[in-house]
Design a protein around this motif. Structure first.
Motif, PDB file in Angstrom:
ATOM      1  N   VAL A   1       0.822  -0.990   0.050  1.00 12.35           N
ATOM      2  CA  VAL A   1       0.213   0.347   0.060  1.00 12.35           C
ATOM      3  C   VAL A   1       1.255   1.350  -0.222  1.00 12.35           C
ATOM      4  O   VAL A   1       2.200   1.572   0.299  1.00 12.35           O
ATOM      5  CB  VAL A   1      -1.162   0.106   1.239  1.00 12.35           C
ATOM      6  CG1 VAL A   1      -2.220  -0.769   0.985  1.00 12.35           C
ATOM      7  CG2 VAL A   1      -0.372   0.211   2.160  1.00 12.35           C
ATOM      8  N   THR A   2       0.288   2.180  -0.711  1.00 10.02           N
ATOM      9  CA  THR A   2       0.805   4.154   0.114  1.00 10.02           C
ATOM     10  C   THR A   2       0.379   4.940   0.880  1.00 10.02           C
ATOM     11  O   THR A   2       0.540   5.425   1.155  1.00 10.02           O
ATOM     12  CB  THR A   2       1.124   4.527  -2.126  1.00 10.02           C
ATOM     13  OG1 THR A   2      -0.173   4.658  -2.828  1.00 10.02           O
ATOM     14  CG2 THR A   2       2.248   2.832  -2.639  1.00 10.02           C
ATOM     15  N   THR A   3      -1.448   4.228   0.777  1.00  4.12           N
ATOM     16  CA  THR A   3      -1.809   5.373   1.332  1.00  4.12           C
ATOM     17  C   THR A   3      -1.387   5.175   3.048  1.00  4.12           C
ATOM     18  O   THR A   3      -0.128   4.704   3.672  1.00  4.12           O
ATOM     19  CB  THR A   3      -3.078   4.529   1.750  1.00  4.12           C
ATOM     20  OG1 THR A   3      -4.157   5.260   2.461  1.00  4.12           O
ATOM     21  CG2 THR A   3      -3.167   2.784   2.990  1.00  4.12           C
ATOM     22  N   ARG A   4      -1.291   6.859   3.622  1.00  2.00           N
ATOM     23  CA  ARG A   4      -0.857   7.117   4.764  1.00  2.00           C
ATOM     24  C   ARG A   4      -1.909   6.755   5.933  1.00  2.00           C
ATOM     25  O   ARG A   4      -1.624   7.178   7.389  1.00  2.00           O
ATOM     26  CB  ARG A   4      -0.350   8.752   5.084  1.00  2.00           C
ATOM     27  CG  ARG A   4       0.276   8.452   4.306  1.00  2.00           C
ATOM     28  CD  ARG A   4       1.100  10.241   3.713  1.00  2.00           C
ATOM     29  NE  ARG A   4       1.878  10.484   3.309  1.00  2.00           N
ATOM     30  CZ  ARG A   4       2.894  12.023   3.122  1.00  2.00           C
ATOM     31  NH1 ARG A   4       2.172  12.828   3.947  1.00  2.00           N
ATOM     32  NH2 ARG A   4       3.988  12.235   1.999  1.00  2.00           N
ATOM     33  N   ILE A   5      -3.450   6.053   5.645  1.00  2.00           N
ATOM     34  CA  ILE A   5      -4.574   6.327   6.557  1.00  2.00           C
ATOM     35  C   ILE A   5      -3.549   5.157   7.277  1.00  2.00           C
ATOM     36  O   ILE A   5      -3.375   3.578   7.076  1.00  2.00           O
ATOM     37  CB  ILE A   5      -5.574   5.825   5.844  1.00  2.00           C
ATOM     38  CG1 ILE A   5      -6.027   7.446   5.156  1.00  2.00           C
ATOM     39  CG2 ILE A   5      -6.407   5.632   6.658  1.00  2.00           C
ATOM     40  CD1 ILE A   5      -6.839   6.294   4.662  1.00  2.00           C
ATOM     41  N   PRO A   6      -3.669   4.808   8.659  1.00  2.00           N
ATOM     42  CA  PRO A   6      -3.326   3.442   9.153  1.00  2.00           C
ATOM     43  C   PRO A   6      -3.919   2.335   8.926  1.00  2.00           C
ATOM     44  O   PRO A   6      -5.015   1.911   8.771  1.00  2.00           O
ATOM     45  CB  PRO A   6      -3.229   3.643  10.632  1.00  2.00           C
ATOM     46  CG  PRO A   6      -3.619   5.088  10.944  1.00  2.00           C
ATOM     47  CD  PRO A   6      -4.319   5.543  10.096  1.00  2.00           C
ATOM     48  N   ILE A   7      -3.815   0.827   8.913  1.00  3.23           N
ATOM     49  CA  ILE A   7      -3.785  -0.326   8.451  1.00  3.23           C
ATOM     50  C   ILE A   7      -3.656  -1.167   8.555  1.00  3.23           C
ATOM     51  O   ILE A   7      -2.681  -1.571   9.720  1.00  3.23           O
ATOM     52  CB  ILE A   7      -3.447  -0.824   6.741  1.00  3.23           C
ATOM     53  CG1 ILE A   7      -4.041   0.352   5.705  1.00  3.23           C
ATOM     54  CG2 ILE A   7      -3.607  -1.834   6.397  1.00  3.23           C
ATOM     55  CD1 ILE A   7      -3.427  -0.652   4.811  1.00  3.23           C
ATOM     56  N   LEU A   8      -4.743  -1.931   9.940  1.00 10.53           N
ATOM     57  CA  LEU A   8      -4.549  -2.700  11.021  1.00 10.53           C
ATOM     58  C   LEU A   8      -4.617  -4.286  10.394  1.00 10.53           C
ATOM     59  O   LEU A   8      -5.494  -4.844   9.655  1.00 10.53           O
ATOM     60  CB  LEU A   8      -5.376  -2.792  12.624  1.00 10.53           C
ATOM     61  CG  LEU A   8      -5.479  -0.813  13.295  1.00 10.53           C
ATOM     62  CD1 LEU A   8      -6.619  -1.063  13.647  1.00 10.53           C
ATOM     63  CD2 LEU A   8      -4.162  -0.580  13.213  1.00 10.53           C
ATOM     64  N   THR A   9      -4.456  -4.889  11.012  1.00  7.69           N
ATOM     65  CA  THR A   9      -4.557  -6.775  10.387  1.00  7.69           C
ATOM     66  C   THR A   9      -4.637  -7.002  12.115  1.00  7.69           C
ATOM     67  O   THR A   9      -3.848  -6.793  13.303  1.00  7.69           O
ATOM     68  CB  THR A   9      -3.365  -7.050   9.565  1.00  7.69           C
ATOM     69  OG1 THR A   9      -1.509  -6.839  10.503  1.00  7.69           O
ATOM     70  CG2 THR A   9      -3.338  -6.803   8.703  1.00  7.69           C
ATOM     71  N   SER A  10      -4.934  -8.655  11.802  1.00  5.49           N
ATOM     72  CA  SER A  10      -4.922  -9.181  12.801  1.00  5.49           C
ATOM     73  C   SER A  10      -4.339 -10.378  14.092  1.00  5.49           C
ATOM     74  O   SER A  10      -3.921 -10.651  14.926  1.00  5.49           O
ATOM     75  CB  SER A  10      -6.333  -9.961  13.473  1.00  5.49           C
ATOM     76  OG  SER A  10      -5.846 -11.292  11.534  1.00  5.49           O
ATOM     77  N   GLN A  11      -2.806 -10.975  13.154  1.00  2.00           N
ATOM     78  CA  GLN A  11      -2.369 -11.678  13.494  1.00  2.00           C
ATOM     79  C   GLN A  11      -1.394 -11.419  14.635  1.00  2.00           C
ATOM     80  O   GLN A  11      -1.241 -12.561  15.315  1.00  2.00           O
ATOM     81  CB  GLN A  11      -1.688 -12.102  11.864  1.00  2.00           C
ATOM     82  CG  GLN A  11      -2.339 -12.995  11.275  1.00  2.00           C
ATOM     83  CD  GLN A  11      -1.547 -12.930   9.472  1.00  2.00           C
ATOM     84  OE1 GLN A  11      -0.997 -12.003   9.090  1.00  2.00           O
ATOM     85  NE2 GLN A  11      -2.388 -14.240   9.055  1.00  2.00           N
ATOM     86  N   ALA A  12      -0.699 -10.836  14.386  1.00  3.70           N
ATOM     87  CA  ALA A  12       0.071  -9.860  15.524  1.00  3.70           C
ATOM     88  C   ALA A  12       0.061 -10.208  16.770  1.00  3.70           C
ATOM     89  O   ALA A  12       0.119 -10.648  17.912  1.00  3.70           O
ATOM     90  CB  ALA A  12       1.124  -9.220  14.955  1.00  3.70           C
ATOM     91  N   SER A  13      -1.299  -9.016  16.836  1.00  3.59           N
ATOM     92  CA  SER A  13      -1.898  -8.872  18.557  1.00  3.59           C
ATOM     93  C   SER A  13      -2.415 -10.302  18.360  1.00  3.59           C
ATOM     94  O   SER A  13      -2.714 -10.004  20.026  1.00  3.59           O
ATOM     95  CB  SER A  13      -2.963  -7.901  17.676  1.00  3.59           C
ATOM     96  OG  SER A  13      -3.753  -7.796  16.600  1.00  3.59           O
ATOM     97  N   GLY A  14      -3.260 -10.725  17.548  1.00  4.31           N
ATOM     98  CA  GLY A  14      -4.063 -11.770  18.081  1.00  4.31           C
ATOM     99  C   GLY A  14      -3.147 -12.985  18.720  1.00  4.31           C
ATOM    100  O   GLY A  14      -3.527 -13.213  19.659  1.00  4.31           O
ATOM    101  N   LEU A  15      -2.339 -13.261  17.719  1.00  6.86           N
ATOM    102  CA  LEU A  15      -1.401 -14.739  18.925  1.00  6.86           C
ATOM    103  C   LEU A  15      -0.648 -13.840  19.936  1.00  6.86           C
ATOM    104  O   LEU A  15      -0.750 -14.500  21.218  1.00  6.86           O
ATOM    105  CB  LEU A  15      -0.220 -14.960  17.953  1.00  6.86           C
ATOM    106  CG  LEU A  15       0.447 -15.225  18.631  1.00  6.86           C
ATOM    107  CD1 LEU A  15      -0.235 -16.867  18.471  1.00  6.86           C
ATOM    108  CD2 LEU A  15       2.116 -15.776  17.427  1.00  6.86           C
ATOM    109  N   ALA A  16      -0.688 -12.415  20.272  1.00 10.67           N
ATOM    110  CA  ALA A  16      -0.055 -11.769  21.408  1.00 10.67           C
ATOM    111  C   ALA A  16      -1.269 -11.852  22.403  1.00 10.67           C
ATOM    112  O   ALA A  16      -1.029 -12.905  23.866  1.00 10.67           O
ATOM    113  CB  ALA A  16       0.450 -10.565  21.418  1.00 10.67           C
ATOM    114  N   ALA A  17      -2.111 -11.960  22.102  1.00  5.68           N
ATOM    115  CA  ALA A  17      -3.673 -12.340  23.163  1.00  5.68           C
ATOM    116  C   ALA A  17      -3.319 -13.655  23.527  1.00  5.68           C
ATOM    117  O   ALA A  17      -4.335 -13.948  24.675  1.00  5.68           O
ATOM    118  CB  ALA A  17      -4.478 -11.754  22.351  1.00  5.68           C
ATOM    119  N   GLY A  18      -3.913 -14.358  22.236  1.00  3.06           N
ATOM    120  CA  GLY A  18      -3.823 -16.023  22.976  1.00  3.06           C
ATOM    121  C   GLY A  18      -2.561 -16.098  23.692  1.00  3.06           C
ATOM    122  O   GLY A  18      -3.536 -17.109  24.513  1.00  3.06           O
TER     123      GLY A  18
END
Length: 215
Positions: A191-208
């Protein structure tokens, strides 16, 4: 004996991704991968609740906490936690919590655009964001990226990611963009957008893994 964190996937492509995240961020953590593609197939055809009976059996046989990496069935799995006595977390919940906290547009309202490649993911993701955003001023809009899932299913992962990245770059009026499925995460590198983009994998694993520590 160390209790592993069971990760329930609906595609084998997620296994090396989560193993790499474990090796990088949580060395020594023990993961057990359970891949059941037919769960997503049925959820797409008949709705997420249609997989509840099989999910119940899988959870009861897990032997410990379960992190569900498929956003289409994650809510259904979490809903079975109380009855089964198994701690369950959908991997996209931490992402959703971060999204509703992520900046505000005019009038203090957080504008969230959800991108998805599978129709069965749209409803559960919207519901999750609304749940996490309860009491906040949140505007949620969704967009299904045409053709991206077909390419993913055909093995053209790079092509799928390109379509998702193009859709993200076309967003102009949002405070945060949410990629509803873990399989979309590779698009963030394009992507080139400056809008923050959130994904689930890293934060999901940490919470798990935090859920596992609390057992």
């Amino acid at each position: 004996m160390v209790t592993p964190l069971t990760l329930l996937h609906t595609s084998p492509v997620h296994v090396p991704v989560f193993d790499a995240l474990r090796d990088r961020n949580h060395p020594g953590a023990v993961l057990r991968h359970l891949v059941v593609p037919e769960l997503l197939d049925r959820a797409r055809a008949e709705g997420p609740q249609s997989v509840a009976p099989e999910l119940r059996k899988l959870l009861e046989g897990a032997g410990g906490p379960v992190l569900v990496t498929c956003s289409s069935i994650g809510g259904t799995a979490e809903g079975l936690a109380a009855d089964t006595g198994v701690p369950v977390l959908r991997a996209d919940r931490p992402m959703a919590a971060a999204a509703v906290r992520g900046g505000s547009g005019s009038g203090g309202r957080t504008r969230i655009v959800v991108l998805a490649t599978v129709e069965s993911t749209v409803g559960p993701t919207r519901e999750l964001l609304a749940e996490e955003g309860a009491g906040r001023s949140v505007e949620i809009r969704t967009h299904l990226v045409a053709g991206a899932w077909d390419r993913f299913g055909a093995g053209d992962i790079a092509g799928s990611h390109r379509l998702v990245a193009q859709a993200a770059d076309a967003v102009t009026d949002a405070d945060v963009i949410v990629l509803a499925q873990g399989s979309m995460a590779g698009a963030t590198e394009l992507v080139t957008t400056r809008i923050p983009i959130l994904t689930s994998q890293a934060s999901g694993l940490a919470a798990g893994l935090e859920l596992l520590e609390g057992v």
